[in-house]
Design a protein around this motif. Structure first.
Motif, PDB file in Angstrom:
ATOM      1  N   LEU A   8      -5.818  68.136  29.455  1.00  0.00           N
ATOM      2  CA  LEU A   8      -4.580  68.506  29.047  1.00  0.00           C
ATOM      3  C   LEU A   8      -4.400  67.153  28.709  1.00  0.00           C
ATOM      4  O   LEU A   8      -4.709  65.654  28.847  1.00  0.00           O
ATOM      5  CB  LEU A   8      -3.761  68.145  30.162  1.00  0.00           C
ATOM      6  CG  LEU A   8      -3.238  69.009  31.059  1.00  0.00           C
ATOM      7  CD1 LEU A   8      -2.418  69.343  32.321  1.00  0.00           C
ATOM      8  CD2 LEU A   8      -3.149  70.787  30.233  1.00  0.00           C
ATOM      9  N   PRO A   9      -3.546  66.706  27.321  1.00  0.00           N
ATOM     10  CA  PRO A   9      -3.295  65.958  26.881  1.00  0.00           C
ATOM     11  C   PRO A   9      -2.789  64.668  27.570  1.00  0.00           C
ATOM     12  O   PRO A   9      -2.299  65.282  28.602  1.00  0.00           O
ATOM     13  CB  PRO A   9      -2.421  65.709  25.894  1.00  0.00           C
ATOM     14  CG  PRO A   9      -2.073  67.592  25.442  1.00  0.00           C
ATOM     15  CD  PRO A   9      -3.203  67.612  26.543  1.00  0.00           C
ATOM     16  N   ARG A  10      -2.635  63.257  27.858  1.00  0.00           N
ATOM     17  CA  ARG A  10      -2.378  62.434  28.687  1.00  0.00           C
ATOM     18  C   ARG A  10      -0.979  62.823  29.019  1.00  0.00           C
ATOM     19  O   ARG A  10      -0.385  62.767  29.949  1.00  0.00           O
ATOM     20  CB  ARG A  10      -2.029  60.921  28.325  1.00  0.00           C
ATOM     21  CG  ARG A  10      -1.728  60.018  29.346  1.00  0.00           C
ATOM     22  CD  ARG A  10      -2.488  58.078  28.199  1.00  0.00           C
ATOM     23  NE  ARG A  10      -3.360  58.066  28.531  1.00  0.00           N
ATOM     24  CZ  ARG A  10      -4.575  57.977  28.974  1.00  0.00           C
ATOM     25  NH1 ARG A  10      -4.459  57.572  30.303  1.00  0.00           N
ATOM     26  NH2 ARG A  10      -5.633  57.546  28.663  1.00  0.00           N
ATOM     27  N   GLU A  11       0.286  63.019  28.268  1.00  0.00           N
ATOM     28  CA  GLU A  11       1.252  63.453  28.335  1.00  0.00           C
ATOM     29  C   GLU A  11       1.624  64.697  29.139  1.00  0.00           C
ATOM     30  O   GLU A  11       2.958  64.387  30.119  1.00  0.00           O
ATOM     31  CB  GLU A  11       1.997  63.055  26.966  1.00  0.00           C
ATOM     32  CG  GLU A  11       2.030  61.865  25.756  1.00  0.00           C
ATOM     33  CD  GLU A  11       0.835  61.544  24.951  1.00  0.00           C
ATOM     34  OE1 GLU A  11       0.440  62.738  25.056  1.00  0.00           O
ATOM     35  OE2 GLU A  11       0.867  60.805  25.196  1.00  0.00           O
ATOM     36  N   LYS A  12       1.478  65.658  28.601  1.00  0.00           N
ATOM     37  CA  LYS A  12       1.284  66.776  29.798  1.00  0.00           C
ATOM     38  C   LYS A  12       1.036  66.598  30.511  1.00  0.00           C
ATOM     39  O   LYS A  12       1.776  66.910  31.523  1.00  0.00           O
ATOM     40  CB  LYS A  12       0.291  67.557  29.011  1.00  0.00           C
ATOM     41  CG  LYS A  12       0.710  69.417  29.919  1.00  0.00           C
ATOM     42  CD  LYS A  12       1.790  69.511  29.151  1.00  0.00           C
ATOM     43  CE  LYS A  12       2.342  71.224  28.982  1.00  0.00           C
ATOM     44  NZ  LYS A  12       3.856  71.477  29.161  1.00  0.00           N
ATOM     45  N   PHE A  13      -0.363  65.979  31.467  1.00  0.00           N
ATOM     46  CA  PHE A  13      -0.666  65.678  31.947  1.00  0.00           C
ATOM     47  C   PHE A  13       0.079  64.850  33.333  1.00  0.00           C
ATOM     48  O   PHE A  13       0.660  65.416  34.624  1.00  0.00           O
ATOM     49  CB  PHE A  13      -2.137  64.539  32.331  1.00  0.00           C
ATOM     50  CG  PHE A  13      -2.762  64.133  33.714  1.00  0.00           C
ATOM     51  CD1 PHE A  13      -3.395  65.762  35.126  1.00  0.00           C
ATOM     52  CD2 PHE A  13      -2.760  63.409  34.765  1.00  0.00           C
ATOM     53  CE1 PHE A  13      -3.268  64.928  36.198  1.00  0.00           C
ATOM     54  CE2 PHE A  13      -2.339  62.785  35.653  1.00  0.00           C
ATOM     55  CZ  PHE A  13      -3.298  63.962  36.566  1.00  0.00           C
ATOM     56  N   LEU A  16       3.156  66.853  34.102  1.00  0.00           N
ATOM     57  CA  LEU A  16       3.064  68.137  35.562  1.00  0.00           C
ATOM     58  C   LEU A  16       2.527  67.239  37.325  1.00  0.00           C
ATOM     59  O   LEU A  16       2.704  67.682  37.829  1.00  0.00           O
ATOM     60  CB  LEU A  16       1.840  68.350  35.378  1.00  0.00           C
ATOM     61  CG  LEU A  16       1.893  69.687  33.974  1.00  0.00           C
ATOM     62  CD1 LEU A  16       0.520  70.093  33.643  1.00  0.00           C
ATOM     63  CD2 LEU A  16       2.868  70.655  34.701  1.00  0.00           C
ATOM     64  N   LYS A  17       2.445  66.163  36.892  1.00  0.00           N
ATOM     65  CA  LYS A  17       2.023  64.810  37.910  1.00  0.00           C
ATOM     66  C   LYS A  17       3.260  65.132  39.151  1.00  0.00           C
ATOM     67  O   LYS A  17       4.823  64.830  38.754  1.00  0.00           O
ATOM     68  CB  LYS A  17       2.316  63.351  37.929  1.00  0.00           C
ATOM     69  CG  LYS A  17       1.343  62.595  38.527  1.00  0.00           C
ATOM     70  CD  LYS A  17       1.251  61.336  37.637  1.00  0.00           C
ATOM     71  CE  LYS A  17       0.781  60.577  39.376  1.00  0.00           C
ATOM     72  NZ  LYS A  17       0.592  59.397  38.659  1.00  0.00           N
ATOM     73  N   GLY A  18       2.827  65.273  40.203  1.00  0.00           N
ATOM     74  CA  GLY A  18       3.951  65.557  41.082  1.00  0.00           C
ATOM     75  C   GLY A  18       4.483  67.319  41.306  1.00  0.00           C
ATOM     76  O   GLY A  18       5.239  67.609  41.858  1.00  0.00           O
ATOM     77  N   LYS A  19       4.209  67.828  40.444  1.00  0.00           N
ATOM     78  CA  LYS A  19       4.579  69.053  40.813  1.00  0.00           C
ATOM     79  C   LYS A  19       3.573  70.173  41.354  1.00  0.00           C
ATOM     80  O   LYS A  19       2.237  69.928  41.558  1.00  0.00           O
ATOM     81  CB  LYS A  19       4.971  70.151  38.962  1.00  0.00           C
ATOM     82  CG  LYS A  19       5.884  69.297  38.626  1.00  0.00           C
ATOM     83  CD  LYS A  19       6.566  70.056  37.401  1.00  0.00           C
ATOM     84  CE  LYS A  19       7.659  69.042  36.667  1.00  0.00           C
ATOM     85  NZ  LYS A  19       8.146  70.473  35.260  1.00  0.00           N
ATOM     86  N   ASP A  20       3.527  71.601  41.631  1.00  0.00           N
ATOM     87  CA  ASP A  20       2.709  71.907  42.105  1.00  0.00           C
ATOM     88  C   ASP A  20       1.424  73.186  41.400  1.00  0.00           C
ATOM     89  O   ASP A  20       2.777  74.005  40.699  1.00  0.00           O
ATOM     90  CB  ASP A  20       3.482  73.548  43.089  1.00  0.00           C
ATOM     91  CG  ASP A  20       2.939  74.182  43.986  1.00  0.00           C
ATOM     92  OD1 ASP A  20       1.384  73.622  44.276  1.00  0.00           O
ATOM     93  OD2 ASP A  20       2.869  75.270  45.387  1.00  0.00           O
TER      94      ASP A  20
END
Length: 110
Positions: A8-13, A16-20
């Motif tokens: 994933l691109p850094r922004e997308k990552f 999504l951080k912290g989500k299941d």
């Protein structure tokens, strides 16, 4: 179980951080399956069209070969008939030649 890597691109990552992630994947899995199925059907449809076109080409070539074969058979029959005609002519000419030779021999003897 096999390992799957998702890049994933850094922004997308970060978003999504912290989500299941597993829940997100399970939630979107039916849509992905539908998309894959549709893509597969599209690819298969294209292959069918290509195969149908190839079949039409082959049928056309087969028809040309049939026509060529039929013409070749007719030509063969004509050639065989001509050969027989020439054999008969040749036989007749030999016969006439032999008769001429005999006449000439008679003339020379007398």
């Amino acid at each position: 179980m096999n390992e799957i890597r998702i890049v994933l691109p850094r922004e997308k990552f970060k978003s999504l951080k912290g989500k299941d992630i597993e829940a997100l994947i399970k939630e979107h899995l039916p849509k992905v399956e539908e998309t894959l199925k549709a893509e597969r059907e599209e690819i298969l449809g294209e292959k069918v069209k290509a195969l149908e076109e190839k079949l039409r080409e082959m049928e056309s070539e087969l028809e040309e070969l049939r026509e060529f074969y039929e013409k070749a058979l007719k030509d063969k029959e004509l050639m065989m008939a001509e050969r027989d005609k020439l054999r008969k002519e040749n036989k007749e000419l030999r016969k006439q030649l032999e008769e001429k030779k005999k006449e000439l021999e008679k003339v020379h003897k007398s």
